[in-house]
Design a protein around this motif. Structure first.
Motif, PDB file in Angstrom:
ATOM      1  N   SER A 141     -15.570  23.867 -21.562  1.00 46.48           N
ATOM      2  CA  SER A 141     -14.968  22.538 -21.439  1.00 46.48           C
ATOM      3  C   SER A 141     -13.443  22.612 -21.406  1.00 46.48           C
ATOM      4  O   SER A 141     -12.830  23.645 -21.683  1.00 46.48           O
ATOM      5  CB  SER A 141     -15.416  21.649 -22.599  1.00 46.48           C
ATOM      6  N   LEU A 142     -12.855  21.485 -21.056  1.00 47.90           N
ATOM      7  CA  LEU A 142     -11.406  21.329 -20.998  1.00 47.90           C
ATOM      8  C   LEU A 142     -10.972  20.381 -22.104  1.00 47.90           C
ATOM      9  O   LEU A 142     -11.590  19.330 -22.309  1.00 47.90           O
ATOM     10  CB  LEU A 142     -10.988  20.770 -19.638  1.00 47.90           C
ATOM     11  N   VAL A 143      -9.911  20.763 -22.808  1.00 47.55           N
ATOM     12  CA  VAL A 143      -9.401  19.967 -23.921  1.00 47.55           C
ATOM     13  C   VAL A 143      -8.079  19.345 -23.498  1.00 47.55           C
ATOM     14  O   VAL A 143      -7.197  20.028 -22.976  1.00 47.55           O
ATOM     15  CB  VAL A 143      -9.219  20.836 -25.183  1.00 47.55           C
ATOM     16  N   TYR A 144      -7.907  18.066 -23.735  1.00 40.47           N
ATOM     17  CA  TYR A 144      -6.702  17.358 -23.329  1.00 40.47           C
ATOM     18  C   TYR A 144      -5.957  16.853 -24.557  1.00 40.47           C
ATOM     19  O   TYR A 144      -5.231  17.605 -25.188  1.00 40.47           O
ATOM     20  CB  TYR A 144      -7.064  16.207 -22.373  1.00 40.47           C
ATOM     21  N   ASP A 145      -6.149  15.630 -24.896  1.00 45.39           N
ATOM     22  CA  ASP A 145      -5.553  14.958 -26.049  1.00 45.39           C
ATOM     23  C   ASP A 145      -4.344  15.656 -26.656  1.00 45.39           C
ATOM     24  O   ASP A 145      -3.406  16.021 -25.961  1.00 45.39           O
ATOM     25  CB  ASP A 145      -6.617  14.676 -27.102  1.00 45.39           C
ATOM     26  N   ASN A 146      -4.355  15.912 -27.991  1.00 41.76           N
ATOM     27  CA  ASN A 146      -3.142  16.344 -28.677  1.00 41.76           C
ATOM     28  C   ASN A 146      -3.101  17.838 -28.986  1.00 41.76           C
ATOM     29  O   ASN A 146      -2.424  18.255 -29.912  1.00 41.76           O
ATOM     30  CB  ASN A 146      -2.993  15.572 -29.996  1.00 41.76           C
ATOM     31  N   TRP A 147      -3.839  18.650 -28.235  1.00 35.43           N
ATOM     32  CA  TRP A 147      -3.810  20.097 -28.509  1.00 35.43           C
ATOM     33  C   TRP A 147      -2.428  20.658 -28.184  1.00 35.43           C
ATOM     34  O   TRP A 147      -1.910  20.491 -27.099  1.00 35.43           O
ATOM     35  CB  TRP A 147      -4.867  20.819 -27.682  1.00 35.43           C
ATOM     36  N   THR A 148      -1.796  21.299 -29.180  1.00 38.98           N
ATOM     37  CA  THR A 148      -0.494  21.924 -28.971  1.00 38.98           C
ATOM     38  C   THR A 148      -0.488  23.269 -29.647  1.00 38.98           C
ATOM     39  O   THR A 148      -1.207  23.510 -30.605  1.00 38.98           O
ATOM     40  CB  THR A 148       0.655  21.078 -29.556  1.00 38.98           C
ATOM     41  N   VAL A 149       0.343  24.167 -29.144  1.00 35.34           N
ATOM     42  CA  VAL A 149       0.520  25.481 -29.753  1.00 35.34           C
ATOM     43  C   VAL A 149       1.980  25.623 -30.147  1.00 35.34           C
ATOM     44  O   VAL A 149       2.876  25.315 -29.377  1.00 35.34           O
ATOM     45  CB  VAL A 149       0.125  26.609 -28.765  1.00 35.34           C
TER      46      VAL A 149
ATOM     47  N   GLY B 147      -7.411  18.048 -13.694  1.00 33.38           N
ATOM     48  CA  GLY B 147      -6.222  17.483 -14.313  1.00 33.38           C
ATOM     49  C   GLY B 147      -5.281  18.489 -14.936  1.00 33.38           C
ATOM     50  O   GLY B 147      -5.052  19.581 -14.412  1.00 33.38           O
ATOM     51  N   LEU B 148      -4.729  18.102 -16.095  1.00 28.50           N
ATOM     52  CA  LEU B 148      -3.736  18.900 -16.816  1.00 28.50           C
ATOM     53  C   LEU B 148      -4.272  19.274 -18.189  1.00 28.50           C
ATOM     54  O   LEU B 148      -3.815  18.756 -19.213  1.00 28.50           O
ATOM     55  CB  LEU B 148      -2.425  18.121 -16.964  1.00 28.50           C
ATOM     56  N   PRO B 149      -5.248  20.167 -18.260  1.00 26.86           N
ATOM     57  CA  PRO B 149      -5.810  20.497 -19.574  1.00 26.86           C
ATOM     58  C   PRO B 149      -4.804  21.213 -20.453  1.00 26.86           C
ATOM     59  O   PRO B 149      -3.994  22.012 -19.988  1.00 26.86           O
ATOM     60  CB  PRO B 149      -6.988  21.419 -19.215  1.00 26.86           C
ATOM     61  N   ASP B 150      -4.869  20.904 -21.744  1.00 28.15           N
ATOM     62  CA  ASP B 150      -4.014  21.577 -22.716  1.00 28.15           C
ATOM     63  C   ASP B 150      -4.663  22.842 -23.249  1.00 28.15           C
ATOM     64  O   ASP B 150      -3.994  23.683 -23.847  1.00 28.15           O
ATOM     65  CB  ASP B 150      -3.698  20.642 -23.881  1.00 28.15           C
ATOM     66  N   ALA B 151      -5.969  22.976 -23.039  1.00 31.38           N
ATOM     67  CA  ALA B 151      -6.677  24.164 -23.492  1.00 31.38           C
ATOM     68  C   ALA B 151      -8.012  24.242 -22.768  1.00 31.38           C
ATOM     69  O   ALA B 151      -8.509  23.244 -22.238  1.00 31.38           O
ATOM     70  CB  ALA B 151      -6.898  24.141 -25.006  1.00 31.38           C
ATOM     71  N   VAL B 152      -8.571  25.447 -22.738  1.00 25.22           N
ATOM     72  CA  VAL B 152      -9.913  25.693 -22.201  1.00 25.22           C
ATOM     73  C   VAL B 152     -10.776  26.193 -23.349  1.00 25.22           C
ATOM     74  O   VAL B 152     -10.363  27.074 -24.112  1.00 25.22           O
ATOM     75  CB  VAL B 152      -9.875  26.723 -21.056  1.00 25.22           C
TER      76      VAL B 152
ATOM     77  N   ILE C 136     -14.079  29.967 -28.547  1.00 32.77           N
ATOM     78  CA  ILE C 136     -12.782  30.447 -28.072  1.00 32.77           C
ATOM     79  C   ILE C 136     -12.032  29.257 -27.500  1.00 32.77           C
ATOM     80  O   ILE C 136     -12.553  28.525 -26.657  1.00 32.77           O
ATOM     81  CB  ILE C 136     -12.950  31.529 -26.989  1.00 32.77           C
ATOM     82  N   LEU C 137     -10.821  29.064 -27.980  1.00 31.49           N
ATOM     83  CA  LEU C 137      -9.984  27.973 -27.485  1.00 31.49           C
ATOM     84  C   LEU C 137      -8.707  28.599 -26.927  1.00 31.49           C
ATOM     85  O   LEU C 137      -7.924  29.184 -27.670  1.00 31.49           O
ATOM     86  CB  LEU C 137      -9.666  26.995 -28.612  1.00 31.49           C
TER      87      LEU C 137
END
Length: 814
Positions: free
Chosen positions: A717-725, A623-628, A670-671
């Protein structure tokens, strides 16, 4: 992929088309003209880029027209690194010679030059700032400019004479090879040395006050130094050297230090029988245009070419470069003559071509595409310069593309607007803060400020900047081919994708309003399109089709919806599916599954050079992960850094991200945010991501031989939800509020708007994604203090996880 970068297409689209619709006849063949650039680059000077269209291969033409009558314009020739024995790129020449009150704003390469032995030595006569660099031969094909910008194209006859102590001798040449019984004058354009052998006598001279190095004037000098049997004498600025052999050496031996004499370097224009005081002079290999007639002396091979010429009244000077040996076909010198003639020239000469061909514009460097793949260092160059005073106030604006052919529903959002001062000097290549306006018959200006050609006819699109106005002529095409920019996209149900549609008119690309198309979906259960906006509904693949008029195009849609805010990128329990790279000297290698998602590697360390542990696997990220996210425990391993290499779909190489704050005997997290995974993470062309490798770098100096070590990888893992930088709003993303923000004295709290929350954890990350602090809480309510005491001033990201939900807020610490 149909087109990788929409931006590059738009840059071409927004260029000018002053010649659009014209035809140029080149050696009896009519070429339709597509003008891809036309704008002012200096006082009275315009740059134009043309594509002469042909069924087999186009000709890419680059022109510079300079108004020689403009009081702020001067023509300058430059010798590479101010030495006839050295080469330099035209861009470097212009930058090096520019100074306050004399800015070299455009020009080309000039003469052919020696490529073996004395590399860089110009083949034909040339001058710079009124001083001869190479003596012109009577047969040389030359172009020169005097101090009043008056050009001359033709041949020159050279004469040199020195007189001292009642005796006169002929100066054979300037900066030439010294033969038997010859006298040569060497100046600073020979590289500050004579480069002669020991078989002669050399005399260092200096001009007397009120004298200046130039041609066709008698100059007075005095002798500073005399040397015999040494050669290669050095000269200082404004000095010169008389170098003689045989009888001329005997003549020079008579000269005493302090003696004064006279010398004259004369250059007479053949045919005019007139001595002209040139400020700039360069040579070429042939005349290609005389009195408006193409010369029959054709170099009948297709190559990149460079030419220079002037109009019949000598008020305009034209520089011309034609690309070749690539997308552009290249041309013969007869074809080159027709092209520069079409621009307005009646006299022109052929300059050095091939990989040397270069048209330089100050703000953009080399604007043509050299056949070497890079700008070539050459012997000399010829430039237009401005002597206008410095002034940074914009008084005039122009569109880089002053005429646009647009399809129905085409969009112009940010045309490139150029800003000029009162002296017509280009001072801003991308003016911001302007507004667009148009008549209702043309279309509308949407809420983003872009022009949409939704009307029934073309007209003038008005551009306004601080009360200064310019216009872009819009020519509306009732129908034009359309296509979707990407062949396929990955979407989910969290984001909405405005489908990127383009149209092509000639060689120009332009975005088209996606909501103007009629969209159909093969499987409506997978996704939907409303107003040109694509949204995923359920996992799967389907095809959507957009239609506008008689044209249509398709897009493959893959919907990949994450099942949770964090999902495993891979199951490390399947250890054999990973390729683990270890030094061959290590022994007792063990691989153990600690849990369904974690893995332990064991080994006995032996000395190794640059030891590392490398995990690799052809792993496609979902998919479209926001972070690894990577969680590991190195235990006692002396680890220096970790490298995670993720490759975007549109890039051939991965983007390695390094982390150096590795802590021993504890769990490290590590994110990596998506901003570090790709050069354009918000473009769907980057997806899907793939893993190249994870590498753990060890400190060999502190690793102990014959010691058993273990490494645990607990989560990938892959992080989706509301992770923003870099989120701009430090307040609530959903239900959280951090206060005070900025935090003072390292104290900050999070307000929980719900009365009671389940057990939660708080993670504090640096902006580059490294975990700084973590703390777990039981059932909480009201507010809790964040674990940020003692942190240095800066911006941090506070990530709060509660069950399957996660929120991230930016926190500033003073």
């Amino acid at each position: 992929m149909k087109n990788i970068y929409l931006l590059l297409s738009l840059l071409v689209c927004f260029l000018s088309s002053a010649f659009a619709g014209d035809v140029i006849n080149v050696q009896g063949k009519n070429y339709p003209v597509d003008t891809v650039a036309h704008y002012k680059v200096g006082p009275g000077s315009y740059y134009t880029a043309l594509h002469l269209l042909d069924a087999s291969k186009p000709l890419h033409v680059f022109l510079l027209e300079v108004d020689a009558s403009n009081p702020y314009v001067r023509f300058k020739s430059v010798i590479g690194v101010d030495s006839t024995l050295t080469c330099e790129t035209p861009s470097n020449m212009a930058k090096r010679k520019s100074r306050a009150g004399m800015t070299y704003f455009a020009g080309t390469n000039a003469d052919f030059f020696v490529t073996q032995g004395q590399v860089g030595y110009p083949i034909h006569g040339c001058m710079a700032d009124g001083e001869i660099a190479r003596t012109p031969k009577g047969s040389d094909c030359l172009i020169g400019f005097d101090a009043k910008n008056v050009p001359y194209i033709g041949n020159l006859t050279y004469e040199g004479l020195v007189s001292i102590n009642g005796e006169s001798k002929i100066i054979k040449s300037v900066n030439g090879s010294r033969g038997d019984n010859e006298l040569i004058l060497f100046n600073n354009l020979n590289g500050h040395y004579t480069h002669t052998n020991v078989h002669g006598t050399e005399v260092l001279i200096e001009l007397l006050p009120n004298n200046q190095w130039t041609t066709n004037k008698e100059l007075s000098f005095k002798v500073l130094k005399q040397e015999s049997g040494k050669g290669n004498m050095k000269m200082g600025a404004s000095q010169a050297i008389l170098s003689g052999h045989g009888t001329m050496a005997d003549f020079l031996k008579k000269l005493q230090v302090g003696a004064e004499g006279k010398l004259t370097i004369a250059a007479t224009a053949t045919g005019l029988n007139q001595q002209l005081e040139f400020d700039a002079l360069v040579g070429g290999d042939r005349f290609i245009l005389k009195n408006g007639i193409v010369d029959n002396n054709d170099w009948a091979e297709l190559h990149p070419r460079t030419a220079i010429g002037h109009s019949a009244d000598k008020s305009k000077t034209y520089f011309c470069v034609v690309d070749g040996r690539g997308v552009s076909a290249g041309c013969t010198t007869k074809q080159l003559a027709d092209i520069i003639k079409s621009a307005g020239a009646t006299e022109a000469i052929n300059l050095d071509g091939g990989g040397s061909s270069c048209l330089y514009i100050k703000e953009y460097g080399q604007v043509n595409h050299g056949s070497d793949g890079r700008e070539r260092a050459v012997s000399n160059g010829i430039f237009a310069a401005t002597i206008a005073p410095e002034d940074n106030t914009i008084t005039e604006i122009k569109a880089m593309r002053s005429r646009l052919e647009m399809p129905r529903y085409g969009v112009v959002s940010m045309p490139t607007i150029l800003g000029y001062n009162r002296y017509e000097t280009l001072i801003d290549t991308n003016v911001k803060g302007f507004t667009l306006s148009c008549s209702p018959e043309m279309g509308i200006i949407n809420k983003e400020g872009a022009f949409v050609a939704s009307g029934e006819k073309g007209g003038m699109l008005k551009v306004t900047y601080k009360g200064i106005i310019t216009n872009i002529q819009i020519e509306l095409k009732t129908e034009a081919e359309i296509f979707v920019r990407l062949d396929s996209v990955i979407v989910d149900n969290r984001t909405k994708y405005e489908i990127e549609v383009q149209s092509k008119i000639g060689e120009n690309l332009m975005p088209v309003l996606s909501s103007a198309l009629t969209w159909t979906v093969d499987n409506p259960a997978i996704c939907k399109v409303e107003g040109g906006i694509l949204t995923g509904l359920s996992n799967g693949e389907t095809i959507i089709t957009g239609t506008l008029g008689s044209f249509s195009d398709k897009l493959k849609v893959m919907v990949e919806i994450p099942s949770a805010a964090t999902i495993a990128a891979d199951d490390f329990s399947a250890a054999d599916s990973w390729i683990i790279g270890l030094p061959s000297s290590w022994t007792n290698i063990t691989k153990t599954s600690v849990s369904p998602s974690s893995f332990r590697l064991g080994y006995t360390y032996k000395s190794a050079r640059g030891p590392s542990i490398r995990f690799s696997k052809p792993l496609r990220l979902y998919g479209l992960p926001d972070a690894v996210k990577l969680v590991f425990n190195p235990h006692a391993i002396p680890m220096t850094k970790v490298i995670v290499a993720i490759r975007p779909a549109d890039e051939s190489n991965s983007t390695p991200v390094e982390y150096t704050s590795v802590k021993a005997n504890e769990e490290n997290t590590i994110l990596i945010p998506k901003s570090q995974l790709s050069t354009h993470p918000n473009d769907l062309i980057s997806y899907p991501y793939s893993l190249d490798y994870i590498k753990f770098m060890l400190n060999g100096g502190t690793s102990v031989a014959d010691t058993n070590y273990t490494l645990d990888i607990n989560e990938f893992s892959l992080v989706y939800d509301n992770w923003t930088v870099g989120i701009t709003n430090p307040e609530v993303i959903s239900r959280l509020k951090i206060y005070p923000n900025p935090a003072e004295n390292g104290i900050a709290y999070v307000l929980l708007e719900n009365n009671e929350l389940n057990p939660m954890s708080v993670n504090v990350y640096s902006q580059d994604g490294q975990l700084i602090r973590t703390k777990a809480f039981g059932i909480v309510s009201g507010s809790i203090q964040l674990p940020v005491e003692g942190l240095m001033s800066g911006i941090y990201l506070v990530n709060i996880v509660c069950g399957s939900q996660m929120d991230t807020v930016k926190l500033t610490i003073k």
